[in-house]
Design a protein around this motif. Structure first.
Motif, PDB file in Angstrom:
ATOM      1  N   PHE A 163       0.844  -1.191   0.000  1.00  0.00           N
ATOM      2  CA  PHE A 163       0.000   0.000   0.000  1.00  0.00           C
ATOM      3  C   PHE A 163       0.886   1.250   0.000  1.00  0.00           C
ATOM      4  N   GLY A 164       1.908   1.247   0.835  1.00  0.00           N
ATOM      5  CA  GLY A 164       2.839   2.369   0.893  1.00  0.00           C
ATOM      6  C   GLY A 164       3.542   2.611  -0.428  1.00  0.00           C
ATOM      7  N   THR A 165       3.951   1.546  -1.077  1.00  0.00           N
ATOM      8  CA  THR A 165       4.603   1.663  -2.388  1.00  0.00           C
ATOM      9  C   THR A 165       3.648   2.260  -3.412  1.00  0.00           C
ATOM     10  N   ALA A 166       2.403   1.803  -3.404  1.00  0.00           N
ATOM     11  CA  ALA A 166       1.408   2.283  -4.364  1.00  0.00           C
ATOM     12  C   ALA A 166       1.121   3.769  -4.206  1.00  0.00           C
ATOM     13  N   PHE A 167       1.278   4.289  -2.984  1.00  0.00           N
ATOM     14  CA  PHE A 167       0.960   5.693  -2.721  1.00  0.00           C
ATOM     15  C   PHE A 167       2.194   6.519  -2.366  1.00  0.00           C
ATOM     16  N   ASP A 168       3.345   6.039  -2.796  1.00  0.00           N
ATOM     17  CA  ASP A 168       4.606   6.760  -2.603  1.00  0.00           C
ATOM     18  C   ASP A 168       4.868   7.090  -1.127  1.00  0.00           C
ATOM     19  N   LEU A 169       4.624   6.089  -0.291  1.00  0.00           N
ATOM     20  CA  LEU A 169       4.897   6.175   1.145  1.00  0.00           C
ATOM     21  C   LEU A 169       5.834   5.028   1.511  1.00  0.00           C
ATOM     22  N   PRO A 170       7.093   5.092   1.037  1.00  0.00           N
ATOM     23  CA  PRO A 170       7.994   3.942   1.166  1.00  0.00           C
ATOM     24  C   PRO A 170       8.315   3.545   2.609  1.00  0.00           C
ATOM     25  N   ASP A 171       8.149   4.451   3.557  1.00  0.00           N
ATOM     26  CA  ASP A 171       8.479   4.135   4.952  1.00  0.00           C
ATOM     27  C   ASP A 171       7.277   3.642   5.755  1.00  0.00           C
ATOM     28  N   LEU A 172       6.129   3.510   5.107  1.00  0.00           N
ATOM     29  CA  LEU A 172       4.925   3.078   5.809  1.00  0.00           C
ATOM     30  C   LEU A 172       5.086   1.631   6.265  1.00  0.00           C
ATOM     31  N   GLN A 173       4.900   1.418   7.550  1.00  0.00           N
ATOM     32  CA  GLN A 173       4.946   0.065   8.101  1.00  0.00           C
ATOM     33  C   GLN A 173       4.229   0.039   9.440  1.00  0.00           C
ATOM     34  N   PRO A 174       3.656  -1.091   9.782  1.00  0.00           N
ATOM     35  CA  PRO A 174       2.960  -1.182  11.063  1.00  0.00           C
ATOM     36  C   PRO A 174       3.955  -1.272  12.213  1.00  0.00           C
ATOM     37  N   THR A 175       3.480  -0.902  13.394  1.00  0.00           N
ATOM     38  CA  THR A 175       4.284  -1.070  14.595  1.00  0.00           C
ATOM     39  C   THR A 175       4.371  -2.565  14.907  1.00  0.00           C
ATOM     40  N   PRO A 176       5.249  -2.960  15.813  1.00  0.00           N
ATOM     41  CA  PRO A 176       5.341  -4.388  16.155  1.00  0.00           C
ATOM     42  C   PRO A 176       4.031  -4.993  16.671  1.00  0.00           C
ATOM     43  N   ASP A 177       3.149  -4.148  17.231  1.00  0.00           N
ATOM     44  CA  ASP A 177       1.867  -4.690  17.710  1.00  0.00           C
ATOM     45  C   ASP A 177       0.748  -4.574  16.669  1.00  0.00           C
ATOM     46  N   GLY A 178       1.096  -4.283  15.384  1.00  0.00           N
ATOM     47  CA  GLY A 178       0.130  -4.328  14.300  1.00  0.00           C
ATOM     48  C   GLY A 178      -0.695  -3.081  14.099  1.00  0.00           C
ATOM     49  N   GLU A 229      -5.792  -2.755  -3.692  1.00  0.00           N
ATOM     50  CA  GLU A 229      -6.948  -2.134  -4.330  1.00  0.00           C
ATOM     51  C   GLU A 229      -8.164  -2.118  -3.405  1.00  0.00           C
ATOM     52  N   SER A 230      -8.466  -3.242  -2.773  1.00  0.00           N
ATOM     53  CA  SER A 230      -9.643  -3.286  -1.909  1.00  0.00           C
ATOM     54  C   SER A 230      -9.446  -2.421  -0.667  1.00  0.00           C
ATOM     55  N   MET A 231      -8.228  -2.380  -0.157  1.00  0.00           N
ATOM     56  CA  MET A 231      -7.940  -1.541   1.001  1.00  0.00           C
ATOM     57  C   MET A 231      -8.070  -0.062   0.632  1.00  0.00           C
ATOM     58  N   THR A 232      -7.629   0.303  -0.550  1.00  0.00           N
ATOM     59  CA  THR A 232      -7.750   1.686  -1.015  1.00  0.00           C
ATOM     60  C   THR A 232      -9.215   2.092  -1.094  1.00  0.00           C
ATOM     61  N   LYS A 233     -10.042   1.241  -1.675  1.00  0.00           N
ATOM     62  CA  LYS A 233     -11.480   1.548  -1.778  1.00  0.00           C
ATOM     63  C   LYS A 233     -12.109   1.636  -0.399  1.00  0.00           C
ATOM     64  N   LEU A 234     -11.780   0.705   0.464  1.00  0.00           N
ATOM     65  CA  LEU A 234     -12.325   0.703   1.815  1.00  0.00           C
ATOM     66  C   LEU A 234     -11.953   1.994   2.538  1.00  0.00           C
ATOM     67  N   ILE A 235     -10.695   2.394   2.459  1.00  0.00           N
ATOM     68  CA  ILE A 235     -10.231   3.609   3.127  1.00  0.00           C
ATOM     69  C   ILE A 235     -10.900   4.842   2.516  1.00  0.00           C
ATOM     70  N   ASP A 236     -10.991   4.897   1.198  1.00  0.00           N
ATOM     71  CA  ASP A 236     -11.663   6.023   0.544  1.00  0.00           C
ATOM     72  C   ASP A 236     -13.111   6.140   1.015  1.00  0.00           C
ATOM     73  N   ASP A 237     -13.813   5.018   1.063  1.00  0.00           N
ATOM     74  CA  ASP A 237     -15.208   5.028   1.509  1.00  0.00           C
ATOM     75  C   ASP A 237     -15.323   5.483   2.965  1.00  0.00           C
ATOM     76  N   LEU A 238     -14.417   5.020   3.815  1.00  0.00           N
ATOM     77  CA  LEU A 238     -14.442   5.440   5.215  1.00  0.00           C
ATOM     78  C   LEU A 238     -14.192   6.939   5.348  1.00  0.00           C
ATOM     79  N   ILE A 239     -13.250   7.452   4.580  1.00  0.00           N
ATOM     80  CA  ILE A 239     -12.944   8.885   4.647  1.00  0.00           C
ATOM     81  C   ILE A 239     -14.148   9.713   4.221  1.00  0.00           C
ATOM     82  N   ILE A 240     -14.797   9.319   3.131  1.00  0.00           N
ATOM     83  CA  ILE A 240     -15.983  10.047   2.661  1.00  0.00           C
ATOM     84  C   ILE A 240     -17.062  10.052   3.737  1.00  0.00           C
TER      85      ILE A 240
END
Length: 146
Positions: free
Chosen positions: A14-29, A110-121
């Motif tokens: 997801f980070g790569t797709a949106f030019d966020l190369p440092d995006l990563q979850p914390t050790p607790d997810g 792709e599905s995560m992007t749509k889900l996030i977009d819908d939540l933001i709206i």
């Protein structure tokens, strides 16, 4: 591959797709993405169930407005018609949260992007509604439901 590894890989993609190369979850997810200046989409993996919670804190309702706002939040949750399939909740101190969860195995970039977009709206619509609910008698449902 464990749920933690799968989630980490999904977040990296997801980070790569949106030019966020440092995006990563914390050790607790946990992972947070900012949608704009005041909304953050937060993700939390439950490693045992393999489900990912998506949630956005929309705003805070003053205690004197609880009686007016709570019925509207409950009505929006009825059959999820006023929430675009998500769930609205309110903490005891008045923080209003929009949440959704999905099985990790079902998520793609792709599905995560749509889900996030819908939540933001939906969150943006309810953010506006929270401002107007206490002060007037206008129909507080998001426009997508009308």
């Amino acid at each position: 591959m464990t749920n933690e590894e799968t989630f980490k890989q999904l977040i990296a993609q997801f980070g790569t797709a949106f030019d966020l190369p440092d995006l990563q979850p914390t050790p607790d997810g946990y992972c947070s993405l900012f949608a704009d200046d005041d909304l953050a989409v937060q993700l939390q993996l439950d490693p045992q169930s393999g489900r990912v919670a998506f949630f956005i804190e929309i705003g805070t309702v003053a205690p004197e407005d609880f009686a007016r706002v709570c019925p509207q939040l409950l009505a929006a949750n009825a059959l999820w018609l006023g929430t675009n399939g998500a769930t609205l909740g309110m903490t005891t101190n008045g923080r209003v949260i929009l949440g959704y969860h999905e099985a990790l195995a079902q998520l793609t970039t792709e599905s995560m992007t749509k889900l996030i977009d819908d939540l933001i709206i939906t969150a943006e619509e309810w953010e506006e509604n929270l401002v107007t609910l206490p002060g007037n008698d206008a129909d507080p449902r998001p426009s997508a439901v009308e």
